[in-house]
Design an enzyme around this catalytic site. Structure first.
Site, PDB file in Angstrom:
ATOM      1  N   GLY A  30       0.836  -1.204   0.000  1.00 31.35           N
ATOM      2  CA  GLY A  30       0.000   0.000   0.000  1.00 31.35           C
ATOM      3  C   GLY A  30       0.866   1.248   0.000  1.00 31.35           C
ATOM      4  O   GLY A  30       0.619   2.208  -0.749  1.00 31.35           O
ATOM      5  N   ASP A  58       5.063  -9.491   5.856  1.00 28.66           N
ATOM      6  CA  ASP A  58       4.232 -10.413   5.061  1.00 28.66           C
ATOM      7  C   ASP A  58       5.000 -11.097   3.919  1.00 28.66           C
ATOM      8  O   ASP A  58       4.562 -12.121   3.417  1.00 28.66           O
ATOM      9  CB  ASP A  58       3.034  -9.658   4.462  1.00 28.66           C
ATOM     10  CG  ASP A  58       2.155  -9.042   5.529  1.00 28.66           C
ATOM     11  OD1 ASP A  58       2.116  -9.593   6.647  1.00 28.66           O
ATOM     12  OD2 ASP A  58       1.510  -8.013   5.261  1.00 28.66           O
TER      13      ASP A  58
HETATM   14  O1  F6P Z   1       1.117  -5.953   6.795  1.00 28.38           O
HETATM   15  C1  F6P Z   1       1.577  -6.278   8.065  1.00 28.38           C
HETATM   16  C2  F6P Z   1       0.448  -6.772   8.936  1.00 28.38           C
HETATM   17  O2  F6P Z   1       0.979  -7.101  10.197  1.00 28.38           O
HETATM   18  C3  F6P Z   1      -0.372  -7.920   8.370  1.00 28.38           C
HETATM   19  O3  F6P Z   1       0.271  -9.158   8.499  1.00 28.38           O
HETATM   20  C4  F6P Z   1      -1.638  -7.800   9.169  1.00 28.38           C
HETATM   21  O4  F6P Z   1      -2.733  -8.357   8.474  1.00 28.38           O
HETATM   22  C5  F6P Z   1      -1.799  -6.304   9.317  1.00 28.38           C
HETATM   23  O5  F6P Z   1      -0.511  -5.739   9.119  1.00 28.38           O
HETATM   24  C6  F6P Z   1      -2.326  -5.848  10.653  1.00 28.38           C
HETATM   25  O6  F6P Z   1      -2.502  -4.482  10.593  1.00 28.38           O
HETATM   26  P1  F6P Z   1      -2.715  -3.548  11.865  1.00 28.38           P
HETATM   27  O7  F6P Z   1      -1.415  -3.441  12.594  1.00 28.38           O
HETATM   28  O8  F6P Z   1      -3.150  -2.256  11.299  1.00 28.38           O
HETATM   29  O9  F6P Z   1      -3.745  -4.213  12.720  1.00 28.38           O
END
Ligand code: F6P
Length: 319
Positions: A104, A128
């Site tokens: 993103g 990821d």
């Molecule tokens: O992209 C990294 C990540 O940790 C993903 O593995 C997970 O789905 C997401 O971010 C969680 O996002 P947040 O920290 O906004 O809850």
């Protein structure tokens, strides 16, 4: 290029600090001025900048998280937001931007360059490992080591109580973290979004192992494939194995980066400044076959990283 900005955006990843340190020190050595931009694109829109020099990045390499902090910024998703960001960068005389983040964040960086003409170079920073055309992203190795440490502990208690544990790991829509950590702990089953799940097959396998005398069972499930609750229900329902669940959650994003991540991030930080200096903006620094290469953001973002099917097959044979 005389003055550059550096920011971290999206979910943080261990090693981001090493990348910041390398970028700042390389730029300063080459006579550039560097601004650290706090809180990703949100801080850019708020003009939350700090001037950085060689010593302002001392002692940060071993720290988890990102000293610049991070955010997911809604305003930057809009063209008006990006136009505002470009005006702010121009006002401060920043003529090159380094963006450390996931898909993103890199998409935002690409648009900032295409629409607004700001030279940007991206660095893949996400646990990821879902960014195409780079073998590894900053933070993946540390995340995997955290997963392995934790699952290994669960194996101890699983054996004592002869239980099955379903462990849910992160990865967004990618199964890489589940596959690699599952392989590293010898999980009985690994469920990933790239492969349709067959609960019947999993239950049969676990049952066979159980009858063979195996006293623990680890199932790793990627968050993008299913939830630990759903998987546990299936296992208990089919074979009556006493099951517990653990959702590893944000622990996977924290911690001091491994040596691999420190080196990878340092190389990427250095290479990103060189790319800006050599007018190779619009690229991302990638690791390919052990080498640092520049790949156009366009190319990277127009494809999805695929999972290595040979690894999937191997994991099945070995567990
Ligand atoms: O992209 C990294 C990540 O940790 C993903 O593995 C997970 O789905 C997401 O971010 C969680 O996002 P947040 O920290 O906004 O809850």
């Amino acid at each position: 290029i005389k003055k550059i900005g550096v920011l971290t955006s999206g979910g943080d990843a261990p090693g981001m600090n090493a990348a910041i340190r390398a970028a700042v020190r390389t730029a300063v050595t080459d006579g550039l001025e560097v601004f650290g931009i706090h809180r990703g694109y949100s801080g850019l829109l708020d003009e939350d900048f700090t001037s950085m020099d060689y010593s302002s990045v001392g002692g940060i390499m071993e720290r988890g998280g990102t000293i610049l902090r991070s955010s997911r910024c809604e305003e930057f998703r809009l063209e008006e937001g990006r136009a505002k960001a470009a005006d702010i960068l121009k006002k401060h005389g920043i003529d090159g931007l380094l963006v450390i983040g996931g898909e993103g964040s890199l998409s935002g960086a690409k648009l900032l360059m295409e629409e607004q003409g700001i030279p940007v170079v991206g660095l893949p920073g996400t646990i990821d490992n879902d960014i195409a055309l780079t073998d590894m992203c900053i933070g993946v190795d540390t995340c995997l080591n955290t997963c392995v440490d934790t699952i290994q502990k669960l194996k101890d208690t699983a054996s004592s109580h002869e239980r099955a544990f379903v462990v849910e790991v992160m990865g967004r829509s990618s199964g890489y973290v589940a596959l690699a950590s599952g392989m590293a702990v010898g999980a009985e089953a690994i469920i990933i979004p790239e492969i349709p799940v067959n609960y019947e097959e999993i239950a049969d396998k676990i049952w066979r192992e159980r009858k063979r005398g195996k006293i623990n069972c680890i199932i790793v499930v990627a968050e993008g494939a299913s939830s630990a609750y759903t998987v546990a229900r299936h296992v208990e329902h089919r074979i009556g194995y006493e099951t517990r669940i653990t959702i590893l959650g944000h622990i996977q994003r924290g911690g001091s980066p491994t040596a691999f991540d420190r080196v990878l991030a340092s190389r990427m930080g250095y290479a990103s400044v060189k790319a800006l200096e050599e007018n190779e903006a619009g690229t991302m620094i990638a690791l390919q076959g052990g080498k640092m290469v520049r790949v156009s953001l366009e190319k990277i973002l127009s494809q999805k990283k695929t999972i290595d099917m040979e690894l999937v097959e191997m994991a099945k044979i070995l567990s």
